[in-house]
Design an enzyme around this catalytic site. Structure first.
Site, short mmCIF file in Angstrom:
data_model
loop_
_atom_site.label_atom_id
_atom_site.label_comp_id
_atom_site.label_asym_id
_atom_site.label_seq_id
_atom_site.Cartn_x
_atom_site.Cartn_y
_atom_site.Cartn_z
N GLU A 78 0.84 -1.20 0.00
CA GLU A 78 0.00 0.00 0.00
C GLU A 78 0.87 1.24 0.00
O GLU A 78 1.56 1.53 0.99
CB GLU A 78 -0.93 0.02 1.22
CG GLU A 78 -1.84 1.24 1.18
CD GLU A 78 -2.79 1.34 2.36
OE1 GLU A 78 -3.01 0.32 3.02
OE2 GLU A 78 -3.29 2.44 2.60
N LYS A 80 -8.42 -15.21 15.93
CA LYS A 80 -8.62 -14.80 14.53
C LYS A 80 -10.07 -14.48 14.17
O LYS A 80 -10.51 -14.73 13.06
CB LYS A 80 -8.06 -15.88 13.59
CG LYS A 80 -6.60 -16.17 13.84
CD LYS A 80 -6.06 -17.31 13.04
CE LYS A 80 -4.63 -17.58 13.44
NZ LYS A 80 -4.06 -18.76 12.83
N ASP A 132 1.63 -14.30 12.65
CA ASP A 132 0.51 -14.89 11.93
C ASP A 132 -0.40 -13.75 11.45
O ASP A 132 -1.05 -13.09 12.26
CB ASP A 132 -0.25 -15.82 12.89
CG ASP A 132 -1.33 -16.62 12.16
OD1 ASP A 132 -1.79 -16.15 11.10
OD2 ASP A 132 -1.70 -17.69 12.66
N HIS A 153 -2.62 10.09 -1.69
CA HIS A 153 -2.86 8.75 -2.23
C HIS A 153 -2.83 8.76 -3.75
O HIS A 153 -2.35 7.81 -4.36
CB HIS A 153 -4.18 8.17 -1.71
CG HIS A 153 -3.99 7.37 -0.47
ND1 HIS A 153 -3.97 6.00 -0.47
CD2 HIS A 153 -3.75 7.75 0.80
CE1 HIS A 153 -3.75 5.56 0.76
NE2 HIS A 153 -3.62 6.61 1.55
#
Ligand code: ADP
Length: 566
Positions: free
Chosen positions: A243, A375, A451, A549
């Site tokens: 990004e 998660k 993770d 951006h």
């Protein structure tokens, strides 16, 4: 799949080949146990059973003879056979326990041969060649410079004769297995995966731990933000992301923090959780176990049982919740420098086995009953914490807000209140009272081998902003209750990820004070989030977001040129 059944075995090749020089992986090492007609575990079971049953029989006979006064040297044919079997099995077992010793000689010899640049063909290599010829029905150990042998295996994988997942085990060469699998996949889908990285990766290092059935690796660029001045130390923070603007923006936040005297991060809690679900016939029985587990008198016993799982696992707390006759037991424990999921699961299993003695009617439905909660967005992590709970704060001077962040303190405070607090409340957010904590958490997680799926709860964050020092300066803080990180285990040991941990000075286990490396990493994550929050909030309040951006996040390259070739 049993390859021997599927593929008719060719007679073993007797030609000795000159093995090619392949620096990426060693030649499979022959094992002393290869000489046995049956698999090692079956042979062992057989001889163990034989030894103990014959010994038992002879002892019985001995006792009978003493009782009946029969001289011991008078032996029947059966007894004689039993003595022979006892001696035979004893000799085997003696050999078995010495087998490692023998293996070490074989391995050493083999290593020496590999070091000689494969110029000498040894009998060991011939032996291992033969074994692989048998396993496959064709020779897979030859010089594969021309790719002929690999082609045969690729075809077998494509046709389904050879299981793709068993290539590593069968070939004993992870690099080659990945290469063959990749070619097979390309043939199956009829498209090339040219851009997917392949060379320059240690496929051995992921075996059995990080990724199954590899065909290459995805390259993620790593940028660095910093220095982040945190608790008096300076850190260059590695961020793996695609990004645009993210690293630049976090870097600007780091600069603002640094120029204002640094940030302070405080670790509030450190405990990984796992919550099995168990079921009883009645809610009453489920309640009895709940009372038992929550009774302080039983905690010491349960801790001893739990802590057997690892020298780093230390049970901290047990929290129960009931749904009818089902009980959810949330165990919390410290896990040293490991993120700790394996460790806590082992401890929980120990306790469940132990509880089965007093609660034999307890039916363990699952080691994880989602009250953990791993998660998944869950209020329990947001409220109780999971992994490391950290709060991080800084006071940014009015001058820095103006010159570096290009905004004002009142504008930031107002935006934070309306966006991060009110806006998120309106949205019914769970732990999302921030601008983009997940951006920084994910980038640091990927760079350091965490993770990435745990970014869900690890990104729970409330960002607070307040004008201080008579309304001149900005007090900014991030509170993150469930940062799940480790510096040992999982992906942290891979070369690139461990290099990034090393950059931060938190690589591996902390010997002097186990757990300190992982705790420092959690503080750094929170500090980086603080920098990211400051910068993005400033960009939004100054109306720069879209502009920057468009500048950094939009490639000017011709997209049609990189459209997928079918
Ligand atoms: P996780 O529980 O995060 O999945 P693992 O259990 O796979 O991690 O890896 C942790 C391993 O590292 C354990 O075998 C543990 O004994 C070992 N270890 C060595 N030093 C440490 C340390 N300082 N803290 C935690 N674990 C350590």
């Amino acid at each position: 799949m049993d390859l021997r059944r599927k593929l008719p075995p060719k007679p073993p090749s007797t030609t000795t080949k000159q093995p090619s020089h392949r620096s990426h992986s060693p030649t499979p090492i022959p094992k002393a146990s290869d000489a046995l007609p049956l698999p090692l575990y079956l042979t062992n079971t057989f001889f163990f059973t034989l030894f103990f049953s014959v010994a038992y029989y002879l002892l019985h006979r001995w006792r009978d003879k003493i009782r009946s006064g029969t001289p011991l040297h008078v032996v029947t044919l059966t007894e004689l056979s039993a003595i022979v079997l006892l001696i035979a099995s004893f000799i085997y077992l003696l050999g078995f326990f010495g087998i490692d010793f023998v293996q070490s000689f074989i391995s050493r010899e083999n290593e020496q041969l590999n070091n000689d640049d494969h110029n000498v063909v040894s009998t060991n290599n011939v032996l291992s060649d033969r074994r692989l010829v048998y396993d496959y029905g064709f020779d897979v150990t030859g010089d594969n410079d021309d790719g002929n042998d690999d082609d045969v295996i690729v075809k077998s994988v494509v046709s389904g004769e050879v299981n793709s997942y068993s290539l590593e085990a069968s070939l004993g060469d992870c690099y080659r297995a990945a290469k063959i699998r990749r070619r097979a996949v390309e043939r199956i889908v009829g498209r090339e995966v040219l851009g997917l990285g392949f060379e320059g990766f240690d496929y051995e290092s992921i075996l059995g731990q990080c990724c199954e059935m590899p065909i290459g690796y995805v390259q993620v660029p790593v940028g660095v933000a910093g220095p982040l001045l945190l608790n008096g130390g300076e850190f260059m923070v590695p961020m793996a992301t695609t990004e645009g603007c993210l690293v630049a923006s976090t870097n600007r936040g780091c600069k603002a923090i640094c120029l204002s005297g640094g940030a302070t991060a405080i670790l509030l809690k450190d405990g990984m959780t796992r919550a099995p679900v168990v079921r009883f016939a009645t809610a009453e029985r489920a309640s009895q176990l709940k009372f038992y587990l929550e009774d302080g008198v039983n905690f010491d016993t349960l801790s001893v049982v739990f802590n057997k799982s690892s020298r780093f696992a230390r049970l901290q707390n047990i929290q129960c919740s009931i749904a009818g006759k089902n009980l959810y037991i949330r165990f919390t424990c410290s896990t040293g420098d490991a993120m700790g999921m394996n460790m806590v699961s082992k401890g929980v299993q120990n306790v469940l086995d132990f509880l089965q003695n007093d609660f034999p009617d307890m039916d363990v439905i699952g080691i994880s009953g989602n009250f953990c909660s791993d998660k998944k967005p869950a209020a329990v992590n947001w409220i109780e914490g999971r992994g490391k709970s950290v709060v991080c704060e800084a006071v940014i001077t009015e001058e820095v807000v103006r010159k570096v962040l290009k905004t004002t303190v009142p504008a930031l405070v107002e935006l934070n209140m309306l966006k991060n607090l009110t806006g998120s409340a309106i949205a019914g957010s769970l732990g999302g009272f921030n601008a983009h904590a997940a951006n920084i958490v994910s980038a640091v997680f990927i760079a350091t081998g965490q993770d990435p799926a745990q970014n869900i709860e690890s990104s729970h964050c409330i960002t607070m902003m307040e004008a201080v020092n008579n309304g001149k300066d900005l007090h900014v803080s991030v509170t993150m209750p469930s940062i799940e990180v480790g510096t040992v285990g999982g992906g942290t040991q891979l070369a690139s990820q461990s290099a990034c941990l090393n950059l931060l000075g938190v690589k591996g286990a902390c010997i002097e004070s186990p757990g300190s490396n992982a705790q420092l990493l959690a503080r750094i994550v929170a500090g980086s989030v603080l920098a990211g929050e400051l910068s993005l909030m400033s960009a939004i309040s100054a109306g720069q977001l879209v502009k920057s951006h468009m500048k950094y996040n939009r490639s000017s390259r011709d997209m049609s040129a990189i459209a997928s070739k079918v």
